[in-house]
Structure formats: C-alpha cells, structure tokens
Write a protein that holds these residues in place. Structure first.
Motif, short mmCIF file in Angstrom:
data_model
loop_
_atom_site.label_atom_id
_atom_site.label_comp_id
_atom_site.label_asym_id
_atom_site.label_seq_id
_atom_site.Cartn_x
_atom_site.Cartn_y
_atom_site.Cartn_z
N TRP A 1 0.83 -1.15 -0.02
CA TRP A 1 0.01 0.04 0.01
C TRP A 1 0.93 1.13 0.11
N LEU A 2 1.99 1.00 0.48
CA LEU A 2 3.06 2.33 0.73
C LEU A 2 3.49 2.61 -0.83
N ALA A 3 3.75 1.51 -1.26
CA ALA A 3 4.10 1.72 -2.79
C ALA A 3 3.28 2.39 -3.68
N CYS A 4 1.90 1.96 -3.60
CA CYS A 4 0.90 2.80 -4.05
C CYS A 4 1.00 4.38 -3.70
N ALA A 5 0.96 4.72 -2.54
CA ALA A 5 1.13 5.93 -2.04
C ALA A 5 2.32 6.70 -2.52
N ALA B 1 -3.16 -0.42 -6.97
CA ALA B 1 -3.19 1.02 -7.55
C ALA B 1 -4.81 1.44 -7.60
N LYS B 2 -5.52 0.40 -8.38
CA LYS B 2 -6.94 0.85 -8.71
C LYS B 2 -7.70 0.73 -7.25
N LYS B 3 -7.51 0.04 -6.23
CA LYS B 3 -8.19 0.18 -5.04
C LYS B 3 -7.70 1.47 -4.42
#
Length: 163
Positions: free
Chosen positions: A68-72, A116-118
C-alpha cells in the motif's frame, strides 16, 4: 458488568492499542528504509506517508502494508516536479522508476495494478484523474507487450537454438 470483566476488557484494549502502535512503528521504519533505498526527497516521502496514514484511518488496508505504501509513493512521486537542465522547464515526476519501486517492495506488476486501482478508489480519485489514467495506460501497454511476447517467444526459441 462486574469489575473484573471491565478491567480485562480495558487490558485487552490497551494490548490492542500497544500492538497497533508497534505495528505502525515497524511499518514506518520499513517505509523510511524504502525511501532511503529509493533516494527519495523529503517532500515526496512526507506526502506519501501523510496520504497512507489518512487512508489507513478510513479504510482497512489488508495484506502487506509496504504494498500500500508503494501505491502512496507512486502517487506522490507522480505529483512531484524536477527542474530540467538549464532550468528551462520542469519534468513531471521525480525520476523514481516504477520498476525499482516494485522490486524494492517485492510487488509484482499485476498486483500493483490491482492495488493501485483500489488505492485510487480509496483516495477518491475520479475516473478522469491523472493517476487513474496513468495506471490504465500502463496496464494497456503491459497487456499489449504480454500478447506480443507470448506470440513471438516460441518463434524466438526456434530461431535461436542453444548450440
């Protein structure tokens, strides 16, 4: 409720809070180490952490928190700009490659597309946002490359046989 049950419940609540706090500290340590590994600037690092924390307060982020941090981080990196050589313009993004980010977080490209979509849904990015458009474009390009690879891989093996 008897006093002993209340004290047991408050002890359990205190243990949960302590466990959550230690998990969050461990996650932040992993995140800071990741940012150092990627050589990220402080502004991008703080923006990604703020976005992650505010999203985590509103939603349950299941699975590896580093994903999730990768998405952020990807979102924060896309928002950044760098001056070009000679200061004649600016470059969108901060030059951290998606490949390095995914490799450092041990996240596959397909998992990244899914997360990333989520992430875009949770951070209220509308269908026309630059983030969503970039993810959709990456996914389309990957799909085309994947089809071409599957088509030409057997031909390549036949052409270049091992001696």
């Amino acid at each position: 409720m008897p006093l002993s049950e209340e004290s047991e419940m408050s002890e359990a609540t205190a243990l949960d809070l302590s466990s959550n706090r230690s998990n969050m500290l461990a996650t932040e340590t992993q995140f800071r180490n990741l940012c150092l590994e990627l050589n990220l600037d402080t502004e991008t690092t703080e923006e990604a952490w703020r976005c992650y924390c505010s999203t985590k307060k509103s939603y349950t982020l299941e699975g590896d928190q580093l994903h999730w941090l990768a998405c952020a981080l990807y979102d924060a990196c896309r928002k950044g700009t760098l001056p070009t050589v000679g200061n004649k313009g600016v470059h969108q993004g901060n030059c951290v490659s998606l490949t390095r980010l995914l490799r450092s977080t041990k996240l596959s490209l397909l998992q990244f597309f899914n997360k990333a979509k989520k992430w875009a849904d949770m951070t209220h990015k509308d269908k026309e946002s630059a983030f969503r458009e970039k993810i959709d474009k990456l996914e389309r390009n990957f799909s085309v490359s994947n089809v071409i690879f599957r088509k030409y891989q057997p031909i390549f093996v036949d052409l270049f046989k091992d001696p």
